[in-house]
Scaffold this active site. Structure first.
Site, PDB file in Angstrom:
ATOM      1  N   THR A   1      -3.970  -2.278 -17.569  1.00  0.00           N
ATOM      2  CA  THR A   1      -2.580  -2.686 -17.712  1.00  0.00           C
ATOM      3  C   THR A   1      -1.942  -2.018 -18.915  1.00  0.00           C
ATOM      4  O   THR A   1      -0.799  -1.545 -18.855  1.00  0.00           O
ATOM      5  CB  THR A   1      -2.484  -4.222 -17.850  1.00  0.00           C
ATOM      6  OG1 THR A   1      -3.092  -4.832 -16.715  1.00  0.00           O
ATOM      7  CG2 THR A   1      -1.035  -4.670 -17.942  1.00  0.00           C
TER       8      THR A   1
ATOM      9  N   TRP B   1      -1.417   1.623 -18.093  1.00  0.00           N
ATOM     10  CA  TRP B   1      -0.331   1.787 -17.131  1.00  0.00           C
ATOM     11  C   TRP B   1       1.018   1.804 -17.827  1.00  0.00           C
ATOM     12  O   TRP B   1       1.920   2.566 -17.456  1.00  0.00           O
ATOM     13  CB  TRP B   1      -0.363   0.652 -16.104  1.00  0.00           C
ATOM     14  CG  TRP B   1       0.747   0.736 -15.100  1.00  0.00           C
ATOM     15  CD1 TRP B   1       0.779   1.497 -13.973  1.00  0.00           C
ATOM     16  CD2 TRP B   1       2.005   0.045 -15.136  1.00  0.00           C
ATOM     17  NE1 TRP B   1       1.974   1.320 -13.302  1.00  0.00           N
ATOM     18  CE2 TRP B   1       2.736   0.433 -13.994  1.00  0.00           C
ATOM     19  CE3 TRP B   1       2.581  -0.871 -16.012  1.00  0.00           C
ATOM     20  CZ2 TRP B   1       4.015  -0.061 -13.722  1.00  0.00           C
ATOM     21  CZ3 TRP B   1       3.846  -1.364 -15.748  1.00  0.00           C
ATOM     22  CH2 TRP B   1       4.539  -0.956 -14.608  1.00  0.00           C
ATOM     23  N   HIS B   2       1.170   0.991 -18.869  1.00  0.00           N
ATOM     24  CA  HIS B   2       2.446   0.947 -19.565  1.00  0.00           C
ATOM     25  C   HIS B   2       2.668   2.163 -20.452  1.00  0.00           C
ATOM     26  O   HIS B   2       3.821   2.474 -20.786  1.00  0.00           O
ATOM     27  CB  HIS B   2       2.542  -0.330 -20.404  1.00  0.00           C
ATOM     28  CG  HIS B   2       2.874  -1.544 -19.589  1.00  0.00           C
ATOM     29  ND1 HIS B   2       1.912  -2.332 -18.985  1.00  0.00           N
ATOM     30  CD2 HIS B   2       4.065  -2.098 -19.257  1.00  0.00           C
ATOM     31  CE1 HIS B   2       2.495  -3.323 -18.342  1.00  0.00           C
ATOM     32  NE2 HIS B   2       3.797  -3.205 -18.476  1.00  0.00           N
ATOM     33  N   GLY B   3       1.616   2.843 -20.833  1.00  0.00           N
ATOM     34  CA  GLY B   3       1.784   4.041 -21.647  1.00  0.00           C
ATOM     35  C   GLY B   3       0.451   4.503 -22.207  1.00  0.00           C
ATOM     36  O   GLY B   3      -0.464   3.694 -22.426  1.00  0.00           O
TER      37      GLY B   3
ATOM     38  N   PHE C   1       8.148   3.789 -16.828  1.00  0.00           N
ATOM     39  CA  PHE C   1       6.791   3.521 -16.358  1.00  0.00           C
ATOM     40  C   PHE C   1       6.595   4.041 -14.941  1.00  0.00           C
ATOM     41  O   PHE C   1       5.509   4.004 -14.442  1.00  0.00           O
ATOM     42  CB  PHE C   1       6.484   2.023 -16.426  1.00  0.00           C
ATOM     43  CG  PHE C   1       6.624   1.482 -17.826  1.00  0.00           C
ATOM     44  CD1 PHE C   1       5.979   2.068 -18.873  1.00  0.00           C
ATOM     45  CD2 PHE C   1       7.441   0.386 -18.068  1.00  0.00           C
ATOM     46  CE1 PHE C   1       6.104   1.580 -20.163  1.00  0.00           C
ATOM     47  CE2 PHE C   1       7.571  -0.117 -19.361  1.00  0.00           C
ATOM     48  CZ  PHE C   1       6.915   0.475 -20.398  1.00  0.00           C
TER      49      PHE C   1
END
Length: 454
Positions: free
Chosen positions: A307, A310-312, A454
């Site tokens: 997670t 995934w955001h950065g 994103f």
């Protein structure tokens, strides 16, 4: 045009598209949706639209291979191999762009890549597991993958959740009115609350974290927490409202998370479609909570690492994911029992710790992140009285938005307005919110949606 708050979208693209969508016969509405979605995406990403189309074609081909091997015993291994190949292609593409974005900047990240690739991954898995019994036509699949209301920032709708057969959608004036209400409320949530609270966070950044007092650091954390929520909740309401106007179901992506009684519950109610994606396609396949606390913690760690990534790709997002993993682990192992007995403690736990975690999310520079956390927790001395009246000045400027934000976080307020949306007073209020939002968009600065990158 790729943001719902743009004048071109509000008064050109969407009205023209909606009129054309309802004019064409029902059997051609998927083609209309596909064409409109490609035009919508191409307006913002004229180069990466080819990547989107290539991903659509490739994923449909993989799904065709998987489904033709799925129900034949002698070909099941081959079907699994095709599934792995599809997953590797989608995940590899996402990872490659995430890493290039880390080294070369966010401009290298195609708009909405994570969201449409996650739809493709869920589609492949559901085909392989038999949840999608028959492979839909290419036009249905392509319309699902590229659906413009969900293309750039979600929600991540599963194939079986939407009415992808155009002739089975619920077309009615009631749905049109309902979808328009969701859209107007989402627009107001974004423009009148999120964008205004964003100015407070920007002002703090301009002042410099080393120059703010401890009370202002806490106020900034709470303001950013509300800003991010209203930004993405507003977008999700607009996206789902458009889908309802097109005859599709409303996809719930936020369920008043700040009313939660624990952080685990918070993330079951925050960005619901992303959370259920990681739950169904990562956490459960790893074994979920079966096998004792050790395996549960391992699986949770994997989910929150993914997670965060995934955001950065920068380290602050990984730290954000790890902070949440630790809080949820402590809650699952010990505090959860306490919160079930004393719900008010759980609510306080959420309202205290969630804003702290969003500071990790907001500040990408680790040096500046350390400075900000030092202002929030000045245990080493200094910082508490750098400018003790700065918080008073900012409260005088932003108290209205902060108060409205607190009220709008209360589930009963939203549910009352939703239930009585046809009441003349509520209808006039909604229309006022819409047109005042348009006025603000024209006359004031508007921020892009937080999740576009994103």
């Amino acid at each position: 045009m790729t943001v719902f708050t743009g004048m071109e979208f509000l008064f050109r693209f969407f009205p023209v598209f909606l009129a054309g969508y309802y004019v064409v016969p029902e059997k051609y509405r998927n083609e209309m949706l596909l064409l409109g979605s490609i035009l919508f995406y191409a307006a913002g990403e004229p180069y990466f639209v080819l990547l989107l189309l290539a991903a659509v074609w490739l994923n449909y081909l993989f799904a065709w291979k998987v489904i033709h091997c799925r129900d034949k015993q002698r070909l099941k291994k081959r079907g699994k191999a095709w599934l792995i190949a599809a997953m590797a292609a989608d995940v590899g593409l996402l990872a490659a762009f995430k890493m290039s974005g880390f080294f070369l900047g966010e401009s290298m990240m195609p708009l909405g890549l994570s969201f449409y690739l996650f739809k493709m991954i869920s589609f492949q898995a559901d085909v392989y597991r038999g949840e999608i019994r028959e492979l839909p036509s290419f036009r249905q699949t392509a319309a699902y993958f590229t659906m413009f209301p969900q293309l750039v920032s979600g929600p991540i709708m599963r194939y079986n959740e939407g009415a992808l057969d155009a002739e089975k959608r619920d077309y009615s004036w009631d749905n049109a009115e309902k979808g328009l209400w969701y859209f107007a409320v989402g627009l107001g949530t974004k423009v009148l609350l999120a964008d205004r609270l964003a100015i407070l966070w920007k002002d703090i950044s301009v002042i410099g974290y080393e120059s703010i007092s401890t009370p202002l650091a806490w106020l900034g954390a709470f303001a950013y927490s509300m800003e991010l929520y209203f930004d993405f909740w507003g977008y999700s309401l607009m996206a789902s409202g458009i889908c309802v106007m097109l005859g599709m179901p409303f996809i719930l992506n936020f369920d008043h998370p700040y009313a939660s009684k624990g952080i685990s519950e918070f993330y079951r109610r925050w960005h619901i479609t992303l959370g259920t994606f990681f739950r169904d396609y990562v956490y459960f396949p790893l074994g979920g909570s079966r096998g004792g606390n050790g395996r549960t913690m391992r699986n949770l760690l994997a989910v929150w690492l993914l997670t965060g990534f995934w955001h950065g790709g920068s380290l602050n997002f990984i730290l954000w994911g790890m902070a949440l993993f630790l809080l949820i682990a402590v809650e699952k192992l010990w505090l959860g029992k306490v919160f079930r007995k004393f719900p008010l403690l759980g609510r306080g736990y959420v309202l205290l710790f969630i804003p702290i975690t969003w500071v990790f999310f907001a500040i990408t520079d680790l040096g500046q992140l350390t400075v900000y956390l030092g202002r929030m927790f000045p245990f080493a001395g200094g910082g508490v009285a750098v400018n003790p009246y700065d918080v008073v000045k900012n409260l005088e400027l932003y108290w209205v938005y902060l108060l409205c934000g607190v009220v709008w976080c209360v589930p009963a307020v939203y549910r009352f307005l939703e239930k009585h949306r046809k009441n003349p007073v509520v209808a006039v209020l909604t229309a006022g919110v819409f047109w005042f939002s348009v006025y603000c968009l024209v006359s004031m600065e508007s921020n892009p949606f937080a999740y576009l990158k994103f």
